[in-house]
Structure formats: structure tokens, C-alpha cells
Write a protein that holds these residues in place. Structure first.
Motif, PDB file in Angstrom:
ATOM      1  N   PHE A 157      11.611  59.139  16.035  1.00 43.04           N
ATOM      2  CA  PHE A 157      12.124  58.244  15.424  1.00 43.04           C
ATOM      3  C   PHE A 157      11.409  57.943  14.129  1.00 43.04           C
ATOM      4  N   ARG A 158      10.563  58.536  13.583  1.00 46.68           N
ATOM      5  CA  ARG A 158      10.438  58.372  12.178  1.00 46.68           C
ATOM      6  C   ARG A 158      11.228  59.034  11.348  1.00 46.68           C
ATOM      7  N   GLU A 159      12.118  60.062  11.705  1.00 44.83           N
ATOM      8  CA  GLU A 159      12.792  60.442  10.762  1.00 44.83           C
ATOM      9  C   GLU A 159      14.124  59.575  10.568  1.00 44.83           C
ATOM     10  N   PRO A 160      14.782  59.632   9.105  1.00 44.80           N
ATOM     11  CA  PRO A 160      15.601  58.704   8.941  1.00 44.80           C
ATOM     12  C   PRO A 160      16.961  58.928   9.950  1.00 44.80           C
ATOM     13  N   LYS A 161      17.640  57.612  10.186  1.00 46.92           N
ATOM     14  CA  LYS A 161      18.744  57.694  11.218  1.00 46.92           C
ATOM     15  C   LYS A 161      19.760  58.620  10.903  1.00 46.92           C
ATOM     16  N   HIS A 162      20.351  58.626   9.781  1.00 43.27           N
ATOM     17  CA  HIS A 162      21.495  59.487   9.227  1.00 43.27           C
ATOM     18  C   HIS A 162      20.697  61.135   9.351  1.00 43.27           C
ATOM     19  N   PRO A 211      19.656  65.614  17.071  1.00 42.31           N
ATOM     20  CA  PRO A 211      19.805  65.333  18.379  1.00 42.31           C
ATOM     21  C   PRO A 211      18.732  65.736  19.429  1.00 42.31           C
ATOM     22  N   TRP A 212      18.619  65.283  20.527  1.00 42.51           N
ATOM     23  CA  TRP A 212      17.718  65.260  21.465  1.00 42.51           C
ATOM     24  C   TRP A 212      17.224  66.784  21.987  1.00 42.51           C
ATOM     25  N   ILE A 225      18.027  69.863  19.971  1.00 43.05           N
ATOM     26  CA  ILE A 225      17.194  70.342  18.793  1.00 43.05           C
ATOM     27  C   ILE A 225      16.182  69.646  18.748  1.00 43.05           C
ATOM     28  N   TRP A 226      15.807  68.689  18.749  1.00 43.02           N
ATOM     29  CA  TRP A 226      14.530  68.205  18.849  1.00 43.02           C
ATOM     30  C   TRP A 226      13.473  68.824  19.838  1.00 43.02           C
ATOM     31  N   PHE A 227      13.963  68.729  21.111  1.00 41.18           N
ATOM     32  CA  PHE A 227      13.338  69.407  21.915  1.00 41.18           C
ATOM     33  C   PHE A 227      12.788  70.783  21.891  1.00 41.18           C
ATOM     34  N   LEU A 228      13.885  71.568  21.403  1.00 41.90           N
ATOM     35  CA  LEU A 228      13.711  72.923  21.194  1.00 41.90           C
ATOM     36  C   LEU A 228      12.564  73.158  19.893  1.00 41.90           C
ATOM     37  N   ASP A 229      12.629  72.300  18.810  1.00 41.35           N
ATOM     38  CA  ASP A 229      11.751  72.471  17.779  1.00 41.35           C
ATOM     39  C   ASP A 229      10.489  72.238  18.437  1.00 41.35           C
TER      40      ASP A 229
END
Length: 89
Positions: free
Chosen positions: A3-8, A12-13, A15-19
Motif C-alpha cells: 500500500f506504500r507503492e503509488p496506486k498507478h 497485482p496481488w 505478483i506482489w505475493f510471488l515477490d
């Protein structure tokens, strides 16, 4: 952190989970290696954790960098599109 990343630019969830799962697996490995080594050596677990962390942050990152460069070169040479780093389809 997501949620600290800029919205644009937010990933996606999936890819975020994989990272982030890669980071969690690495930290679990360091934790269990530290517990195992502290039992073997009768050393203070905190000092061993610091040594493990420093080795991981220096030599580990160097080995990962070399490994990624080698695998990336092979993937480019063989033209394996599905194995490109950072491409999740």
C-alpha cells in the motif's frame, strides 16, 4: 508495503505475493540455519544471526547476482520466453 507503492504502479496481488514470498522463504532459511548452527557450536544465537545476515547480505547477494546473470544469458540464448525474469505472464 504494497500500500506504500503509488496506486498507478502498484503490483497485482499475485505478483506482489510471488515477490514477497521469496523474501520470506529466504528469511526462514536464515532463521533455521541459525538455530541449527547455534545448537552445533554452543554459540550465542544472536551473534550467529548477525554473521548469517552479513554473509547473506554480501556473499549471498553476489551469488544470486551471478546466478541470475548466468540463467538470463541461457534463457536469452535458448529464446525461452516463459522463463524470462520478471515476466509473470
Amino acid at each position: 508495503k504494497r500500500f506504500r507503492e503509488p496506486k498507478h504502479e502498484r503490483r497485482p496481488w499475485k505478483i506482489w505475493f510471488l515477490d514477497t514470498s521469496k523474501q520470506a522463504i529466504g528469511m526462514l532459511f536464515i532463521h533455521f540455519a541459525n538455530v541449527y548452527l547455534s545448537d552445533l557450536t554452543e554459540e550465542d544465537p544472536c551473534s550467529l544471526y548477525l554473521i548469517n545476515f552479513l554473509l547473506d547480505a554480501t556473499l549471498g547477494m553476489l551469488l544470486i547476482y551471478i546466478g541470475i546473470r548466468a540463467v538470463s544469458s541461457i534463457v536469452e540464448w535458448q529464446q525461452w520466453e516463459s522463463l524470462r525474469f520478471g515476466e509473470y505472464g
